[in-house]
Design a protein around this motif. Structure first.
Motif, PDB file in Angstrom:
ATOM      1  N   GLY A 108      39.527  87.302  12.777  1.00 39.80           N
ATOM      2  CA  GLY A 108      40.631  86.551  13.365  1.00 39.80           C
ATOM      3  C   GLY A 108      40.216  85.812  14.624  1.00 39.80           C
ATOM      4  O   GLY A 108      39.131  86.040  15.166  1.00 39.80           O
ATOM      5  N   GLU A 146      49.479  84.727  18.175  1.00 40.92           N
ATOM      6  CA  GLU A 146      50.057  84.309  16.905  1.00 40.92           C
ATOM      7  C   GLU A 146      49.561  85.220  15.792  1.00 40.92           C
ATOM      8  O   GLU A 146      48.521  85.889  15.931  1.00 40.92           O
ATOM      9  CB  GLU A 146      49.689  82.852  16.618  1.00 40.92           C
ATOM     10  CG  GLU A 146      50.266  81.874  17.630  1.00 40.92           C
ATOM     11  CD  GLU A 146      49.944  80.424  17.305  1.00 40.92           C
ATOM     12  OE1 GLU A 146      49.259  80.190  16.272  1.00 40.92           O
ATOM     13  OE2 GLU A 146      50.383  79.536  18.066  1.00 40.92           O
ATOM     14  N   PRO A 147      50.294  85.286  14.678  1.00 42.17           N
ATOM     15  CA  PRO A 147      49.827  86.105  13.547  1.00 42.17           C
ATOM     16  C   PRO A 147      48.400  85.733  13.152  1.00 42.17           C
ATOM     17  O   PRO A 147      48.060  84.554  13.056  1.00 42.17           O
ATOM     18  CB  PRO A 147      50.826  85.754  12.440  1.00 42.17           C
ATOM     19  CG  PRO A 147      52.076  85.392  13.169  1.00 42.17           C
ATOM     20  CD  PRO A 147      51.611  84.667  14.407  1.00 42.17           C
ATOM     21  N   GLY A 148      47.578  86.758  12.962  1.00 37.02           N
ATOM     22  CA  GLY A 148      46.180  86.535  12.608  1.00 37.02           C
ATOM     23  C   GLY A 148      45.220  86.584  13.775  1.00 37.02           C
ATOM     24  O   GLY A 148      44.003  86.612  13.584  1.00 37.02           O
ATOM     25  N   ASP A 149      45.757  86.595  15.005  1.00 38.71           N
ATOM     26  CA  ASP A 149      44.894  86.658  16.188  1.00 38.71           C
ATOM     27  C   ASP A 149      44.331  88.063  16.400  1.00 38.71           C
ATOM     28  O   ASP A 149      44.884  89.057  15.916  1.00 38.71           O
ATOM     29  CB  ASP A 149      45.672  86.261  17.445  1.00 38.71           C
ATOM     30  CG  ASP A 149      45.914  84.764  17.538  1.00 38.71           C
ATOM     31  OD1 ASP A 149      45.254  84.005  16.808  1.00 38.71           O
ATOM     32  OD2 ASP A 149      46.772  84.358  18.351  1.00 38.71           O
ATOM     33  N   LYS A 159      51.243  95.021  15.894  1.00 39.14           N
ATOM     34  CA  LYS A 159      51.292  94.974  14.430  1.00 39.14           C
ATOM     35  C   LYS A 159      52.563  94.275  13.963  1.00 39.14           C
ATOM     36  O   LYS A 159      52.536  93.504  12.996  1.00 39.14           O
ATOM     37  CB  LYS A 159      51.207  96.384  13.850  1.00 39.14           C
ATOM     38  CG  LYS A 159      51.125  96.375  12.329  1.00 39.14           C
ATOM     39  CD  LYS A 159      50.706  97.711  11.774  1.00 39.14           C
ATOM     40  CE  LYS A 159      50.527  97.607  10.255  1.00 39.14           C
ATOM     41  NZ  LYS A 159      50.055  98.880   9.668  1.00 39.14           N
ATOM     42  N   ALA A 160      53.665  94.522  14.638  1.00 36.78           N
ATOM     43  CA  ALA A 160      54.932  93.878  14.272  1.00 36.78           C
ATOM     44  C   ALA A 160      54.855  92.364  14.417  1.00 36.78           C
ATOM     45  O   ALA A 160      55.552  91.627  13.704  1.00 36.78           O
ATOM     46  CB  ALA A 160      56.070  94.432  15.127  1.00 36.78           C
ATOM     47  N   ARG A 161      54.003  91.893  15.321  1.00 34.45           N
ATOM     48  CA  ARG A 161      53.860  90.452  15.549  1.00 34.45           C
ATOM     49  C   ARG A 161      52.757  89.834  14.711  1.00 34.45           C
ATOM     50  O   ARG A 161      52.434  88.656  14.868  1.00 34.45           O
ATOM     51  CB  ARG A 161      53.621  90.176  17.035  1.00 34.45           C
ATOM     52  CG  ARG A 161      54.812  90.577  17.914  1.00 34.45           C
ATOM     53  CD  ARG A 161      54.594  90.202  19.364  1.00 34.45           C
ATOM     54  NE  ARG A 161      54.384  88.772  19.530  1.00 34.45           N
ATOM     55  CZ  ARG A 161      55.368  87.873  19.583  1.00 34.45           C
ATOM     56  NH1 ARG A 161      56.629  88.267  19.468  1.00 34.45           N
ATOM     57  NH2 ARG A 161      55.106  86.596  19.750  1.00 34.45           N
ATOM     58  N   GLY A 162      52.119  90.631  13.851  1.00 36.11           N
ATOM     59  CA  GLY A 162      51.098  90.087  12.962  1.00 36.11           C
ATOM     60  C   GLY A 162      49.724  89.978  13.574  1.00 36.11           C
ATOM     61  O   GLY A 162      48.834  89.329  13.000  1.00 36.11           O
ATOM     62  N   ILE A 163      49.523  90.602  14.730  1.00 35.43           N
ATOM     63  CA  ILE A 163      48.198  90.599  15.366  1.00 35.43           C
ATOM     64  C   ILE A 163      47.272  91.502  14.562  1.00 35.43           C
ATOM     65  O   ILE A 163      47.650  92.596  14.155  1.00 35.43           O
ATOM     66  CB  ILE A 163      48.314  91.062  16.832  1.00 35.43           C
ATOM     67  CG1 ILE A 163      49.166  90.058  17.615  1.00 35.43           C
ATOM     68  CG2 ILE A 163      46.943  91.228  17.473  1.00 35.43           C
ATOM     69  CD1 ILE A 163      49.594  90.537  18.982  1.00 35.43           C
ATOM     70  N   LYS A 164      46.038  91.030  14.339  1.00 35.75           N
ATOM     71  CA  LYS A 164      45.136  91.716  13.419  1.00 35.75           C
ATOM     72  C   LYS A 164      44.436  92.924  14.015  1.00 35.75           C
ATOM     73  O   LYS A 164      44.077  93.867  13.296  1.00 35.75           O
ATOM     74  CB  LYS A 164      44.086  90.729  12.888  1.00 35.75           C
ATOM     75  CG  LYS A 164      44.657  89.686  11.948  1.00 35.75           C
ATOM     76  CD  LYS A 164      45.237  90.337  10.707  1.00 35.75           C
ATOM     77  CE  LYS A 164      45.740  89.308   9.709  1.00 35.75           C
ATOM     78  NZ  LYS A 164      46.330  89.925   8.518  1.00 35.75           N
TER      79      LYS A 164
END
Length: 234
Positions: free
Chosen positions: A61, A84-87, A111-116
């Motif tokens: 990411g 952002e998601p994927g960061d 995790k809820a925010r899509g952070i890897k």
């Protein structure tokens, strides 16, 4: 404001250049060892930064970078908000890591925010909770000592030094059971080509080993030894 205070106690860059996930999807299948080989060992973080739970996930990411004072979670919390998601959040403490920067609540929010995942040269806590959440973390260790808040100076989304590697915001972070490698954005295409070439060579070596049951590179090794003074002992 007190004139004796730091001119810039905290610096935050609100916008960074990120890689499009479609440009690095192949790295999801690239081992860090091969990526490191393709970069000739450069941009590979020191071995004390390692996964804190297993089985180790494969992490890829764009980097959101934080430079924090000892145990200061302030900008790390801001990074979770801004990411952002994927960061991947990358935290450099630049100090002896005896205080946690991160714990279970932060893993839950991230995790809820899509952070890897998280990569840090500091320590974390709430290990069992982080593991249950399956939130990937590479750190130097675990401690029950909690983080502090508002201990300037600190920076968010500016270049950092961590694990003997310079990381710029938006660089590609690749991590697995072997460790962490960082690929600068401008090198992504060249490194991907080099990794493909290396994997092809290794695949040919494996096929040769199984087909011949012999040492690979034997001729090269013998040639190199022939140019040195070597004593063979019975």
């Amino acid at each position: 404001m007190n004139p004796d205070r730091f001119l810039n106690e905290y610096r935050i860059k609100t916008k960074i250049s990120r890689l499009n996930p479609s440009t690095y999807k192949e790295f999801l299948n690239y081992p860090t060892a091969t990526v490191s080989d393709a970069m000739r060992g450069r941009n590979t973080m020191s071995q004390d930064i390692k996964s804190v739970w297993s089985p180790v996930p494969h992490l890829v990411g764009s980097a959101v970078t934080v430079s924090a004072s000892l145990g200061d979670e302030l900008l790390i919390l801001k990074a979770i908000e801004m990411a952002e998601p994927g960061d991947v959040i990358v935290v450099a403490g630049n100090a002896k890591p005896y205080t946690a920067y991160w714990g279970g609540i932060m893993s839950t929010m991230a995790k809820a925010r899509g952070i890897k995942g998280l990569v840090t040269d500091g320590m974390i806590r709430d290990l069992s909770e982080c593991e249950q959440l399956q939130f990937p973390i590479w750190a130097t260790g675990v401690t029950p000592i909690g983080p502090k808040t508002d201990v300037p100076p600190g920076e968010l989304n500016l270049p950092i030094s961590i694990g003997q590697v310079i990381v710029h915001p938006g660089d590609l972070v690749v991590a697995d059971s072997d460790g962490v490698v960082v690929v600068p954005q401008h090198m992504l295409e060249d490194i991907s080509k080099a990794v493909k070439a290396r994997l092809k060579i290794e695949d040919e070596w494996i096929k040769e080993i199984h087909a011949t049951d012999q040492m690979i590179l034997k001729d090269k090794i013998d040639d190199l030894l022939s140019k040195r003074t070597v004593t063979y002992l019975d």
